[in-house]
Structure formats: C-alpha cells, structure tokens
Design a protein around this motif. Structure first.
Motif, short mmCIF file in Angstrom:
data_model
loop_
_atom_site.label_atom_id
_atom_site.label_comp_id
_atom_site.label_asym_id
_atom_site.label_seq_id
_atom_site.Cartn_x
_atom_site.Cartn_y
_atom_site.Cartn_z
N TRP A 195 1.13 -1.19 0.52
CA TRP A 195 -0.01 0.06 0.26
C TRP A 195 1.08 0.79 0.06
CZ3 TRP A 195 -5.13 -0.58 -1.46
CH2 TRP A 195 -5.27 -1.54 -0.70
N VAL A 196 2.11 1.19 0.36
CA VAL A 196 2.86 2.24 0.46
C VAL A 196 3.29 2.71 -1.02
CG1 VAL A 196 5.57 3.46 1.82
CG2 VAL A 196 3.40 2.02 3.06
N LEU A 197 3.82 1.89 -1.60
CA LEU A 197 4.27 2.20 -3.24
C LEU A 197 2.96 2.93 -4.04
CD1 LEU A 197 6.86 -0.57 -3.69
CD2 LEU A 197 7.35 1.93 -2.53
N PRO A 198 1.83 1.59 -3.61
CA PRO A 198 0.48 2.72 -4.39
C PRO A 198 0.63 3.81 -3.76
CG PRO A 198 0.20 0.34 -4.07
CD PRO A 198 1.26 0.85 -3.43
N TYR A 199 0.14 3.85 -3.13
CA TYR A 199 0.53 5.50 -2.38
C TYR A 199 1.07 6.68 -2.68
CZ TYR A 199 -4.46 5.01 0.52
OH TYR A 199 -5.59 4.96 0.63
N SER A 200 2.09 6.29 -2.26
CA SER A 200 2.65 7.43 -2.37
C SER A 200 3.47 7.52 -4.21
CB SER A 200 4.94 6.58 -2.48
OG SER A 200 5.01 6.65 -1.55
N LEU A 201 2.27 6.31 -5.27
CA LEU A 201 3.06 6.98 -6.39
C LEU A 201 1.71 7.73 -6.81
CD1 LEU A 201 3.66 6.23 -9.38
CD2 LEU A 201 1.32 4.22 -8.78
N VAL A 202 0.41 8.02 -6.36
CA VAL A 202 -0.56 8.59 -6.08
C VAL A 202 -0.47 9.95 -5.51
CG1 VAL A 202 -3.43 9.31 -6.32
CG2 VAL A 202 -2.14 7.06 -6.92
N LEU A 203 0.39 10.30 -4.30
CA LEU A 203 0.58 11.77 -3.33
C LEU A 203 1.38 12.50 -3.77
CD1 LEU A 203 -0.42 9.56 0.27
CD2 LEU A 203 -2.05 10.91 -1.37
N ALA A 204 2.36 11.84 -4.26
CA ALA A 204 4.05 12.83 -4.75
C ALA A 204 3.60 13.75 -5.80
CB ALA A 204 4.74 11.53 -4.74
N PRO A 205 2.63 12.98 -6.80
CA PRO A 205 2.03 13.75 -8.42
C PRO A 205 1.57 14.77 -7.23
CG PRO A 205 2.18 10.99 -8.20
CD PRO A 205 2.50 11.86 -7.61
N MET A 206 0.22 14.65 -6.39
CA MET A 206 -0.61 15.54 -5.80
C MET A 206 -0.33 16.27 -5.59
SD MET A 206 -3.61 13.34 -3.99
CE MET A 206 -4.02 13.95 -3.13
N LEU A 207 1.17 16.26 -4.57
CA LEU A 207 1.81 18.05 -4.06
C LEU A 207 2.63 18.08 -4.80
CD1 LEU A 207 3.44 18.67 -1.61
CD2 LEU A 207 4.84 17.09 -1.84
N LEU A 208 3.22 17.34 -5.99
CA LEU A 208 4.30 18.50 -7.04
C LEU A 208 3.36 18.94 -8.32
CD1 LEU A 208 6.76 18.46 -7.81
CD2 LEU A 208 6.82 16.80 -9.37
N VAL A 209 2.46 18.45 -8.96
CA VAL A 209 0.82 19.51 -9.46
C VAL A 209 -0.04 19.94 -9.02
CG1 VAL A 209 -0.97 19.67 -10.82
CG2 VAL A 209 0.59 16.91 -10.93
N GLY A 210 -0.32 20.24 -7.45
CA GLY A 210 -0.37 21.27 -6.50
C GLY A 210 0.40 22.43 -6.48
N ALA A 211 1.83 22.40 -6.14
CA ALA A 211 2.82 22.91 -6.34
C ALA A 211 2.84 23.88 -7.43
CB ALA A 211 4.17 22.16 -5.67
N ASP A 212 2.26 23.45 -8.12
CA ASP A 212 3.33 23.97 -9.82
C ASP A 212 2.21 24.92 -10.05
OD1 ASP A 212 4.29 24.51 -12.44
OD2 ASP A 212 3.15 23.29 -13.17
N VAL A 213 0.99 24.51 -10.13
CA VAL A 213 -0.58 25.10 -9.88
C VAL A 213 -0.08 26.48 -8.81
CG1 VAL A 213 -2.81 25.45 -9.81
CG2 VAL A 213 -1.78 24.00 -10.49
N ALA A 214 -0.12 26.55 -7.15
CA ALA A 214 0.34 27.23 -6.43
C ALA A 214 0.45 28.53 -7.23
CB ALA A 214 0.76 27.29 -5.23
N GLY A 215 2.61 27.61 -7.76
CA GLY A 215 3.69 28.36 -8.01
C GLY A 215 2.91 29.66 -9.70
N ARG A 216 2.54 29.01 -9.98
CA ARG A 216 1.77 29.79 -11.07
C ARG A 216 0.75 31.10 -10.76
NH1 ARG A 216 -0.18 26.01 -16.03
NH2 ARG A 216 -0.03 24.25 -14.34
N VAL A 217 -0.23 30.75 -9.69
CA VAL A 217 -1.33 31.04 -9.29
C VAL A 217 -0.34 32.51 -8.02
CG1 VAL A 217 -3.38 31.71 -7.81
CG2 VAL A 217 -2.60 29.56 -9.26
#
Length: 384
Positions: A329-351
């Motif tokens: 479960w750790v690896l699948p969750y990391s596979l999804v949570l890490a893109p959430m953090l990076l995409v969210g950070a990229d959107v915040a950086g543009r806003v």
C-alpha cells in the motif's frame, strides 16, 4: 462419522457431546438438547475480518486520492499566465480548434502537467524504495548520490560540451545518476558479502560530498555556464514540454514497473535478511533491483526538471500514516500522493504571482516543510 448440528466449522466439541450428556450437563425441560457456547452463536452473522475492512478502506482512500489528482491536473491545464475561461478550457481540452488558446493548452499546459505527474510519481516511488531498502525514515532520493550524479552530468554538459538545452543534457544527467548509483553500490558492497543499508548510506554520503565539490569546481572554471546551471538546479517545470517528456518517459515507465514489482519482496526484506531468506526472498537481488529502479526514477526525473527536494522524503511518511507499513500500500499511495504534491505546487507557483511564476522546487519546500514538521509532531516516525 458423526457431526454436531449447528456447530461452526472449527468449533470445539465437549467430551459429553460425543457420547451423550457429560457429568456436568443439566436436564432441559421438554427434552431439548443442552446447548454450549458454539451452538448458541451458530446462527449469528459472521464478523468481517479486520484485514478485509482495512483493505476496503485503503482501497477507497487510494481511489479518492486518484480523484483529487485528476482535479489538480485539470486545474493545472486551466491556470496559467494566459487567462482562459474554464468552460473554454474544458471544450478545447477535448476539441482542439487551432486557436491560440488551443495551442497554449495542448502544446504547453498538457505536456507540462503530464511531466509534473510523472516526475512526482517517480520521486515518490524512489523515496519510498530508498526508505524501505535502507530502513532509514529520513532517507530521500539524494541519499545515494543519484541527484548529485545527475547534477554532475549537467555541469559537464554545460562546461565542456557547450550543451545548453534540456533535450541535450538530459542524457548526460541520466548517465551521471546511473554512474553514481553504481559507484555507491560498489563502495557499499566492497569487502563484505552484501551491501548492508548502513554501508550504502555511508557510501552515498561520501559520493555526494565528492560530486558536490566537483560541481563547484566546474562552475568556477566556466562562469558563463553558471546561470544556466542555476536555473536547472532550482527545479522547475517551466519550459519543459514534449521535447523533454518523451525522452525520459521510457525510463520512468520501466522504473515504475520495477518498483511496483518489489512490493512483496520489500515486505519480506523488512523482517531482516535471515528471516527474509527463510521466506524465500533474496536480499541482494532485491537491493540491486531497488537500486536500478531508484536510478531510473530519480535520474530521469532529476534530468528532466532539475533536483526537487522534499517530495521523496515526506510523501512516503504520509503514505505510511494513511495506509500503514505494508509496502503493497505504501508504494501505490506514494505513486499517487507525490504527483498530487508536485502538481499542486506547480499550480500554486503560477497563481501566486501572475504573470510570473515561482519555480516548483521552491514551492514544494515552502508547502512541504511545515506539513512534514506537523507530521513529525503528530506521530513518531516509524522505524523501518
């Protein structure tokens, strides 16, 4: 062979049940047979197994995380320096008409969003693998010198080969990460039967220190390359489109597949080498496969957008906080949570400061460090 009616499978039968009433049995009015605890509960509905409930809850949580990631990806396609209404963005997302807005969405924002998802997934998986292999809760993808090896490849490309495009130096960055990984493993396994987690950590720290000194020397000898190296070093998704996405995509795909195949072996390895061998695991093979997967994931991600910190360090802790220590479960969750953090950070950086933007590497540090500190205060870091 006689059986007791109404008794659940596996329930014990009293001695008196085999050959009549026991000495302690009392007569029941009306000739009814005496009952015991097993027969009294024979018709009660079975209680669901805790593991089944846990699996359902974790699976539902993973689906929710995927849904949030899709919403963040849609926001990444919508927001940008050029303001495009949401309904127009949604329509152009499915029906490109060749207009300026359509070109912005399909040629710039979509590949940038896909790259952010892939880089985040790669860094999250690499961090989870490193923490599982080294049993160090503070390990991150830079611990084994992979990030610094990629930086050295870029520095060599800028100073000696005159390569200034991302598409040009991405290959040298990946090669530098691979070479650094091989050197760390060779040092960690020298003079011993196997590369223990402690030896790998020490070897990675030594290689990182040496490569940092090499990079500093290269930049001092070529001041003109310093500015380009600085822009890459900060970690940014700006200017990274299909010309960067396509070359690194095969390496990321192979790395993700290799990491997911290690879920069960990592659980066996977490019990220790001796017990893992008794369960049929091969510790050396697992560590070699893990090192290859980490090299592919972290090397390709770093080569594409530069070194981005915190993602590989904190996201696996969040995954274990939600799903527990099971690597399945750790690896699948990391596979999804890490893109959430990076995409969210990229959107915040543009806003935050339009029409300019803040590099995603800076935003991940600003957002992530407080979250990580709160996580450390709320729950003690789990030993791996």
């Amino acid at each position: 062979m006689s059986s007791t009616a109404g008794t659940e499978p596996g329930a014990r039968t009293s001695p008196g049940a085999r050959g009549g009433r026991g000495a302690g049995d009392a007569a029941v009015p009306g000739g009814a047979a005496p009952t015991d605890r097993a027969s009294a509960t024979a018709h009660e509905p079975p209680t669901p197994a805790p593991t089944t409930r846990g699996t359902v809850v974790r699976g539902a949580g993973l689906l929710v995380a995927v849904g949030v990631l899709l919403l963040l990806a849609l926001a990444s396609v919508w927001f940008g320096s050029k303001g495009i209404p949401f309904l127009q963005t949604w329509d152009l997302l499915w029906h490109a008409d060749g207009s300026d807005a359509s070109v912005v969405i399909h040629e710039y924002r979509i590949p940038r969003t896909i790259l952010a998802v892939l880089v985040g997934a790669s860094l999250g998986l690499a961090g989870a693998l490193m923490q599982a292999l080294t049993r160090n809760p503070l390990a991150d993808p830079g611990l084994l010198g992979i990030t610094m090896g990629a930086s050295t490849g870029v520095a060599l490309a800028l100073t000696y080969l005159g390569i200034t495009t991302v598409l040009g130096y991405v290959w040298l960055a990946f090669a530098g990460a691979a070479v650094a990984s091989v050197v760390v493993y060779a040092l960690g396994s020298a003079g011993a039967r196997s590369a223990t987690p402690e030896r790998l950590v020490v070897a990675g720290a030594a290689v990182t220190a040496v490569l940092f000194a090499v990079n500093s020397g290269l930049m001092l000898t070529a001041p003109d390359a310093f500015e380009e190296f600085r822009r890459w070093q900060v970690g940014s998704l700006s200017g990274r489109y299909y010309d960067v996405l396509l070359p690194v995509l095969p390496f990321m795909a192979v790395g993700v597949a290799a990491a997911l195949l290690l879920m069960r072996p990592l659980n066996a390895l977490a019990m220790g080498d001796d017990l893992g061998k008794a369960l049929g695991a091969h510790p050396d093979r697992i560590r070699i496969a893990g090192a290859v997967a980490i090299t592919l994931l972290c090397g390709a991600a770093t080569a594409a957008v530069g070194p981005i910190g915190f993602v590989g360090l904190a996201v696996p802790h969040v995954a274990r906080f939600i799903a527990g220590p099971d690597q399945r479960w750790v690896l699948p969750y990391s596979l999804v949570l890490a893109p959430m953090l990076l995409v969210g950070a990229d959107v915040a950086g543009r806003v935050v400061a339009p029409p300019a933007e803040i590099q995603v590497g800076i935003v991940t540090a600003v957002i992530g460090v407080p979250v990580f500190l709160v996580l450390c205060r709320k729950r003690k870091l789990t030993s791996l």
